[in-house]
Design a protein around this motif. Sequence first.
Motif, PDB file in Angstrom:
ATOM      1  N   ASP A   5       0.831  -1.203   0.000  1.00 17.18           N
ATOM      2  CA  ASP A   5       0.000   0.000   0.000  1.00 17.18           C
ATOM      3  C   ASP A   5       0.866   1.254   0.000  1.00 17.18           C
ATOM      4  O   ASP A   5       1.934   1.290   0.597  1.00 17.18           O
ATOM      5  CB  ASP A   5      -0.872   0.042   1.255  1.00 17.18           C
ATOM      6  CG  ASP A   5      -1.955  -1.000   1.197  1.00 17.18           C
ATOM      7  OD1 ASP A   5      -2.148  -1.560   0.098  1.00 17.18           O
ATOM      8  OD2 ASP A   5      -2.590  -1.257   2.236  1.00 17.18           O
ATOM      9  N   SER A   6       0.374   2.247  -0.659  1.00 14.74           N
ATOM     10  CA  SER A   6       1.005   3.553  -0.546  1.00 14.74           C
ATOM     11  C   SER A   6       0.133   4.395   0.380  1.00 14.74           C
ATOM     12  O   SER A   6      -0.940   3.960   0.811  1.00 14.74           O
ATOM     13  CB  SER A   6       1.138   4.202  -1.923  1.00 14.74           C
ATOM     14  OG  SER A   6      -0.137   4.600  -2.356  1.00 14.74           O
ATOM     15  N   LEU A   7       0.569   5.605   0.639  1.00 16.41           N
ATOM     16  CA  LEU A   7      -0.237   6.464   1.507  1.00 16.41           C
ATOM     17  C   LEU A   7      -1.582   6.764   0.864  1.00 16.41           C
ATOM     18  O   LEU A   7      -2.592   6.922   1.523  1.00 16.41           O
ATOM     19  CB  LEU A   7       0.508   7.780   1.766  1.00 16.41           C
ATOM     20  CG  LEU A   7       1.515   7.745   2.904  1.00 16.41           C
ATOM     21  CD1 LEU A   7       2.242   9.062   2.989  1.00 16.41           C
ATOM     22  CD2 LEU A   7       0.797   7.446   4.224  1.00 16.41           C
TER      23      LEU A   7
ATOM     24  N   PRO B 295      -2.214  -4.900   7.544  1.00 11.87           N
ATOM     25  CA  PRO B 295      -2.007  -4.097   6.333  1.00 11.87           C
ATOM     26  C   PRO B 295      -1.019  -4.721   5.366  1.00 11.87           C
ATOM     27  O   PRO B 295      -0.853  -4.227   4.262  1.00 11.87           O
ATOM     28  CB  PRO B 295      -1.488  -2.769   6.879  1.00 11.87           C
ATOM     29  CG  PRO B 295      -0.921  -3.082   8.219  1.00 11.87           C
ATOM     30  CD  PRO B 295      -1.667  -4.268   8.746  1.00 11.87           C
ATOM     31  N   HIS B 296      -0.343  -5.780   5.777  1.00  9.81           N
ATOM     32  CA  HIS B 296       0.617  -6.364   4.848  1.00  9.81           C
ATOM     33  C   HIS B 296       0.216  -7.759   4.407  1.00  9.81           C
ATOM     34  O   HIS B 296       0.937  -8.409   3.677  1.00  9.81           O
ATOM     35  CB  HIS B 296       2.016  -6.397   5.492  1.00  9.81           C
ATOM     36  CG  HIS B 296       2.463  -5.048   5.940  1.00  9.81           C
ATOM     37  ND1 HIS B 296       2.697  -4.012   5.052  1.00  9.81           N
ATOM     38  CD2 HIS B 296       2.667  -4.527   7.181  1.00  9.81           C
ATOM     39  CE1 HIS B 296       3.040  -2.920   5.722  1.00  9.81           C
ATOM     40  NE2 HIS B 296       3.015  -3.208   7.034  1.00  9.81           N
TER      41      HIS B 296
ATOM     42  N   VAL C 228     -10.344  -4.577  -4.716  1.00  6.84           N
ATOM     43  CA  VAL C 228     -10.814  -3.212  -4.524  1.00  6.84           C
ATOM     44  C   VAL C 228      -9.723  -2.391  -3.867  1.00  6.84           C
ATOM     45  O   VAL C 228      -9.095  -2.821  -2.906  1.00  6.84           O
ATOM     46  CB  VAL C 228     -12.076  -3.194  -3.642  1.00  6.84           C
ATOM     47  CG1 VAL C 228     -12.594  -1.782  -3.483  1.00  6.84           C
ATOM     48  CG2 VAL C 228     -13.145  -4.093  -4.233  1.00  6.84           C
ATOM     49  N   PHE C 229      -9.505  -1.238  -4.412  1.00  7.01           N
ATOM     50  CA  PHE C 229      -8.514  -0.320  -3.847  1.00  7.01           C
ATOM     51  C   PHE C 229      -9.217   0.951  -3.396  1.00  7.01           C
ATOM     52  O   PHE C 229     -10.169   1.405  -4.026  1.00  7.01           O
ATOM     53  CB  PHE C 229      -7.458   0.050  -4.898  1.00  7.01           C
ATOM     54  CG  PHE C 229      -6.477  -1.061  -5.149  1.00  7.01           C
ATOM     55  CD1 PHE C 229      -6.813  -2.109  -5.992  1.00  7.01           C
ATOM     56  CD2 PHE C 229      -5.246  -1.067  -4.539  1.00  7.01           C
ATOM     57  CE1 PHE C 229      -5.932  -3.144  -6.222  1.00  7.01           C
ATOM     58  CE2 PHE C 229      -4.355  -2.095  -4.765  1.00  7.01           C
ATOM     59  CZ  PHE C 229      -4.693  -3.134  -5.607  1.00  7.01           C
TER      60      PHE C 229
ATOM     61  N   LEU D 284       1.824   0.900  -8.069  1.00 14.27           N
ATOM     62  CA  LEU D 284       1.858   0.125  -6.842  1.00 14.27           C
ATOM     63  C   LEU D 284       2.625  -1.157  -7.119  1.00 14.27           C
ATOM     64  O   LEU D 284       2.386  -1.827  -8.131  1.00 14.27           O
ATOM     65  CB  LEU D 284       0.435  -0.211  -6.368  1.00 14.27           C
ATOM     66  CG  LEU D 284      -0.409   0.928  -5.828  1.00 14.27           C
ATOM     67  CD1 LEU D 284      -1.713   0.384  -5.278  1.00 14.27           C
ATOM     68  CD2 LEU D 284       0.332   1.673  -4.735  1.00 14.27           C
ATOM     69  N   LYS D 285       3.490  -1.471  -6.215  1.00  7.10           N
ATOM     70  CA  LYS D 285       4.237  -2.712  -6.371  1.00  7.10           C
ATOM     71  C   LYS D 285       3.477  -3.832  -5.689  1.00  7.10           C
ATOM     72  O   LYS D 285       2.862  -3.633  -4.637  1.00  7.10           O
ATOM     73  CB  LYS D 285       5.622  -2.582  -5.726  1.00  7.10           C
ATOM     74  CG  LYS D 285       6.627  -1.928  -6.640  1.00  7.10           C
ATOM     75  CD  LYS D 285       7.992  -1.997  -5.989  1.00  7.10           C
ATOM     76  CE  LYS D 285       9.002  -1.244  -6.853  1.00  7.10           C
ATOM     77  NZ  LYS D 285      10.284  -1.106  -6.170  1.00  7.10           N
ATOM     78  N   GLY D 286       3.535  -4.973  -6.288  1.00 10.35           N
ATOM     79  CA  GLY D 286       2.831  -6.082  -5.676  1.00 10.35           C
ATOM     80  C   GLY D 286       3.508  -7.391  -5.977  1.00 10.35           C
ATOM     81  O   GLY D 286       4.372  -7.485  -6.848  1.00 10.35           O
TER      82      GLY D 286
END
Lengths: 1063, 198
Positions: free
Chosen positions: A882-884, A896-897, A917-918, A929-931
Amino acid sequence: MALKIVKGSIDRMFDKNLQDLVRGIRNHKEDEAKYISTCIDEIKQELKQDNIAVKANAVCKLTYLQMLGYDVSWAAFNIVEVMSSSKFTYKRIGYLAASQCFHESTDVIMLTTNQIRKDLSSPNQYDTGVALTGLSCFVTPDLARDLANDIMTLMSHTKPYIRKKAVLIMYKVFLKYPESLRPAFPRLKEKLEDPDPGVQSAAVNVICELARRNPKNYLSLAPLFFKLMTSSTNNWVLIKIIKLFGALTPLEPRLGKKLIEPLTNLIHRWEEIPSLKVCHMLISLSSGMPNHSASIQVSLRGPLPINSMFVVLVKYLGLLAMSKILKTHPKSVQSHKDLILQCLDDKDESIRLRALDLLYGMVSKKNLMEIVKKLMLHVDKAEGTTYRDELLTKIIDICSQSNYQYITNFEWYISILVELTRLEGTRHGHLIASQMLDVAIRVKAIRVFAVAQMATLLDNAHLMTGNVQRKGICEVLYAAAWICGEFSEHLENPTQTLEAMLRPKVATLPGHIQAVYVQNAAKLFATVLKSQEGNTDSTAAQETSQLMIERLPLFVQSANLEVQERASCILQLVKYIQKLQQKDVEVAEEVIALFDGELNPVAPKAQKKVPVPEGLDLDAWINEPPSESESEDDQPKAIFAKEETKHSRTRHTEVDEKELAKVSWAEHATQIVYLYSGVYQEAPGVEHIPVVQIDLSVPLKVPGLPMSDQYVKLEEERRQKERVEKKKKDKKKRKEKGGGRRKKRDSGPESEEDITPAHMVDIVTEEMPEVQQICANRTKDKKSSKHKKKKQKKEKEDKEKKKKKKHHHHHHHSDGGGEESVQNGTMEEEEPLPVTSFSLSSSSKENDIQGNLQDGSQVVVSVIFENKCDSFLKSMEFNVLDSLNSKLQRPEGSGPHDGLTVPFQLPPGVSNEARFVFTVQSIVMPQKLKGTLTFIVKDSSTHEKLDFKLHFTCSSYLITTPCYSDAFAKLLESGDLKCSSVRLEGVSQPFHHLLARICFHHHFSVVERVDSCASMYSRSIQGHHVCLLVKTSGQTVSIDAKCDEPTLLGNVLDEIKQTFSQC
Amino acid sequence: MIKAILIFNNHGKPRLIRFYQYFPHVFLQTEDMQQQIIRETFHLVSKRDDNVCNFLEGGSLIGGSDYKLIYRHYATLYFVFCVDSSESELGILDLIQVFVETLDKCFENVCELDLIFHMDKVHYILQEVVMGGMVLETNMNEIVAQVEVQNRLEKSEGGFSAAPARAVSAVKNMNLPEIPRNINIGDINIKVPSLSPF
């Protein structure tokens, strides 16, 4: 003084009293009015006297005259005077007169408050009683307010006579002054247990009336009433209580169970009382509580006495009760069908009407013909037009209910309708006519038959028009003429019908029917010409033209404008045709073309769904708009809301006048819009309208006027045949199965579903293809083919969209902020970055991001996983850092991770899609976003990892939103928007390709395009407006853009630039 | 609730009307409207056979099918009750019977003439049965008892149409062609004492 009194009493002796007045009136039969007017003069004299006895006598006489219809409101004040007499005798007269003559708007009532209060507290209970009785008739809100307390005190009076009156009048007081209910209610409740049965009965009465208005509030009294029901012997009270429970049981289902026992006890008790009283109770039971299954057993005893047929009353009430039961328990009533049909023979109209009501709910495919046949018999027998009209409407209601659900043979129905036209003096001609039209248009297979019938009707039109009484029925000719004209190709002898339509007698018909005659004569004429021109002999065709020319002038002279106009048009046309004929020119084809095209039934709201043809701006001014001086609301949202409503209004400019005329009158006739399919063949979307057309069994030709009875027999045979066939099939099936299953299919009476209708009705449903789907397909076609991969993806996406549309039928394409999920295009895909890993070659992942937006902050990303290796992939886990600004929505409780488990496994070569969903806070910047995707390869059972990046571009936050040029202009003028521009060099694509690309990739819509210049619009999920002005000259494209969020605009422009630099 | 009670004869002549609901009309006066309702109801009821059921839907003037007409036909008179859905049909039919039986008791073999000449008395009896459109009492003995007590009360007050009226009627019924208006006071005075002082 003494002398005066004496004189007064002497005068009085010779005044007429009530009996004298009555006698006098009876003796003056010839000049009653005159005699009464002299009497009224005398009464006026008497009222002027001081003697209260004289006045009372006069008022008493006035009460009588009031009954005869004479206005006595002028004596209102004298009535009040008599009311205030100290003597009971006169007081009673006064109150009686007041209760007869006063109503709420009588103004002297104001003067009575104190007098009534005095009487209420009188030591003489009969003074009080008389006042209460009178008050109950003329209580006003003011009186109720002022006297509520006094009456409440009387509720606990020592004398039961006063108590019961006081309790009863409280209901009237509550009605006029509802505030009194709360303080009075405890005392009212107390009176339910009063030792005096009269007072008890009054209290029950009042509470039942109250509960009828608002049963919920009286549930708490149920136990009390329960006790009363078991203890009371007063039948009147019992009926009231049972009625009350009838209102309460729907609210408290448990009550029903509790009631069974006392009710059955009651019935046993009453069964000892002979006849009437028993039924009495049974019926009040059944009508009281049809809602509870347990009471049904009880209540079905109600209809029983009908069998014995000895009490008419019970028959009526039984039917009434049945109609109530029918609503909840149709099955239990259906078994009484024969009984109810018998009731139709009853000589009592009340009973017959009740029975008719019941029949409506009882029909099925199986018994419809039989029931209607019975009804037709009654129509023939019935005397009195009201009952016959009632029968007629009921027949049509029964047959046409829920889209002709119960009709299996429409030839039968048409013949029923034709038979109905023979009714004398019915008012319902238009009803029959609309049914004929509806059936002929919607049931294609029936047209041949219908046309033949209608032709016969037209031929015998004189039967309908001849009699003045039969005015109503001639409406049928309207339908007949239209059907014959429209479906003239089915006519056996069109010339004869044409002749019939042009008879001079037609001119006596109402104007609107004549107009239809004229128009359809023209249609017939076309058909006749066609058949006659085929022959070698051309004289026949010329004769037909001659006939038209001879007869039409009659209509040209018509006083009705519509008839006149149509007739003169057609007359000129025919004259022209005649000229051509004389030159031996074949004209039939061209004449037929006038009336070309076929009617298709279309749902009432279908027009909304026809897409607006491209390039047609419905809101563009045809002429210069008038100068607008009024300031418009510049809040952009309001503008858009307004635009949307405008958008749904579609106008068809291409429809020629004739079609329009047809459409509008068809609409008049049946409330369903019929459209000529020919007109709209080119328009995309119309062909998707689901029109069910299944033509079964060959229609039988019945010469002359049909008798509906034949159909009953035929229908029987048909069903028999079907049954036999079915059985054969079943047998075959069973044989094929080799007798594996020995279960016997019940070969008993056929069930409802087994009866297949002979004709199908075109049932027009609301389900229409969405306009948007068509548009989507179109854009796809236009799209130049790109990489193969991309195209595949696009197809997937289209499929996706379609799928989604199924779920969202009402799909507003411009509703961004609303609750509905809004479709959005793909997000520019970021290729999965090949992180060094051996397994990469074996599995691939496409992240096809469908931004599905909600609340302006949610983006749905759909990712397609495709397994390209030979191994089975399982336990996939999808995780994004996640980013801010953007966060993956994880189920509650997870950290959150944590990754999200992909809900499927992938066999080799299979692809599947998952959605994530984001939550996005700011949409003005693009971001990546990195995933990682972790999974287990089954064979090696090792954990593998695949890294990827999700690229959220700014364009993906935009939603394609249509906008209209005037709203667009207003938006630009509003000055809240920041400006920015960009230039693209070396673009070699045609301009419309360029626009299409911007539309496709960046979700814009074209607002207006003029030559090499176009304005475009889009809106972000958070409601930012983005406007573009795209110009091209040579290979240079310049884009001027405006947006209320400059950062967003800059990024969108960068992305557009990127798109074009790639190619 | 009972909305109206109408008694009329076979020719539709009203013998007693009692409206518990005010039926206003745009053009008509209250009385004219009431007469229209009577006419309409008579029209509806009179065309029915005696052996058909006693219930029918209300006419258009009194609110159509929301209201029921429940009636009984006795010799020359129709007793029609117009009621709403809260009343039981057979209950009302029973009530009509109670009312008529009470009339019969009070008038001793009641006939149409009793109703014609004593409309006021009929009203007083009805007031003990129905009050303001609601059923007050269904017990006949109780009704008759109350009516009789009130009649006695009236008599004790010297009566309204009792003694003096009877005397006057007696004089009038002597079939004198014309009773002169100016009768010698002395003569009359003899009869007056029976009159109670005012």
